[in-house]
Design an enzyme around this catalytic site. Sequence first.
Site, PDB file in Angstrom:
ATOM      1  CB  THR A 204       3.430   2.215  -0.914  1.00  0.00           C
ATOM      2  OG1 THR A 204       3.554   0.844  -0.564  1.00  0.00           O
ATOM      3  CG2 THR A 204       4.394   3.045  -0.091  1.00  0.00           C
ATOM      4  CG  ASP A 205      -0.118  -2.490  -1.041  1.00  0.00           C
ATOM      5  OD1 ASP A 205       0.110  -2.764  -2.230  1.00  0.00           O
ATOM      6  OD2 ASP A 205       0.250  -3.201  -0.101  1.00  0.00           O
ATOM      7  CG  MET A 206      -4.555   1.180   1.066  1.00  0.00           C
ATOM      8  SD  MET A 206      -5.361   1.480   2.646  1.00  0.00           S
ATOM      9  CE  MET A 206      -3.974   1.973   3.663  1.00  0.00           C
TER      10      MET A 206
ATOM     11  CG  ASP B 154       2.686  -0.720   2.265  1.00  0.00           C
ATOM     12  OD1 ASP B 154       2.227   0.115   1.461  1.00  0.00           O
ATOM     13  OD2 ASP B 154       3.031  -0.426   3.429  1.00  0.00           O
TER      14      ASP B 154
END
Length: 397
Positions: free
Chosen positions: A183-185, A155
């Site tokens: 960005t991950d979530m 991320d």
Amino acid sequence: MPTEANNGIGEQAGKRPLDGLLVLDFSQFLAGPSCALRLADLGARVVKIERPQGGDSSRRLYLADLAFDEDSALFHAINRGKQSFTADLKDAADLDAVRRLVARADVLIHNFRPGVMDRLGLGWGAVQALNPRLVYAGVSGYGPDGPWRDRPGQDLLVQSLSGIAWLSGDGDGPPVPAGLSITDMMAGAHLCQGILALLVRRGVTGAGGRADVSLMETAIDLQFEHLSVHLNREEPMPARSQVANANVYLAAPYGVYPTADGWLALAMAPVDRLGELLGIDALGDFPPGRWFAERDAIKALIRDRLAGEATAHWLALLEPAGIWAAPVLDWPALRAEPAFDALQATQPVRSPDGAALTLTRCPIRIDGEILTSDRAAPRLGADRTAIERELDEGAAP
């Protein structure tokens, strides 16, 4: 009353949209597991496929050394309510067991680097032949092609490469990444959207499909508001405001300002009206057409004035006048607000021995009901024996 998730075989509660669906979660860390978590919240039965040695790497990814029921609290936050099936995908017998699960699953999620699932014999072509109704979903760091395809999909690195980290912070300061793995979530949320769309299509055509997202494409999409301007103007990178920067393309007063006892956020507001309310006569000298070009000068005047009184004083003045303003709260202050209690935003989860951990809940309400489940994340391999027995008995997932 909140309803409990239907995670058991044979249970037919039928109270959640995805009741009866079987999801195989091969992913680890955040993006893929967060997608699978949301499907579980919506009623799907989610089985994590994990390595026998260590399992999902986030089992040992501790935040502030907080642990619960043998694993990190982070692991429970992102994997609550799931089951665990351990398998060595390089072992023929284990791979055969996994393929039997794939043949009966509705959704498969993975976040291996491009090409890994193909080498394991679980790529899109192989599983499509095995289960034509399967929705196959993958998340990568930078997509299947291009010179970055094999870079670590992490991320902070993606925030830095994509320009997100550059957007935050004042103009004379360093780049500031978001304090969350955004960005991950968000990639997990995008993947969930793709899966749900394919499930809807499957309901019409009977055929499965494939959804793919990447952290970088998610990071680019997150910046659509700014990039839509930048892509259509002849300009270098836009300048960050030197004072109270919060959006590179918005005019003053947009930003966060110190007060005598804390911080105050000001959103879009007419500068002349704000000058009247705050007693800053000089703000009347800036016509609306200069509120962006002269934003640093305007913000400096506002900053100096707000520093003289407490946050509550300014809110009592601005909010009744219709100015969009809010205090900047830390977590203890947020939790002390009645509005936080009204949302019922947290839930306890319990380990097999009854210990409790407080986590956030699913943010979606279905038919007006809050969705909760008190099941903690599974212990590594806890459900393999029972699942294999179901496969042998031919029980419906």
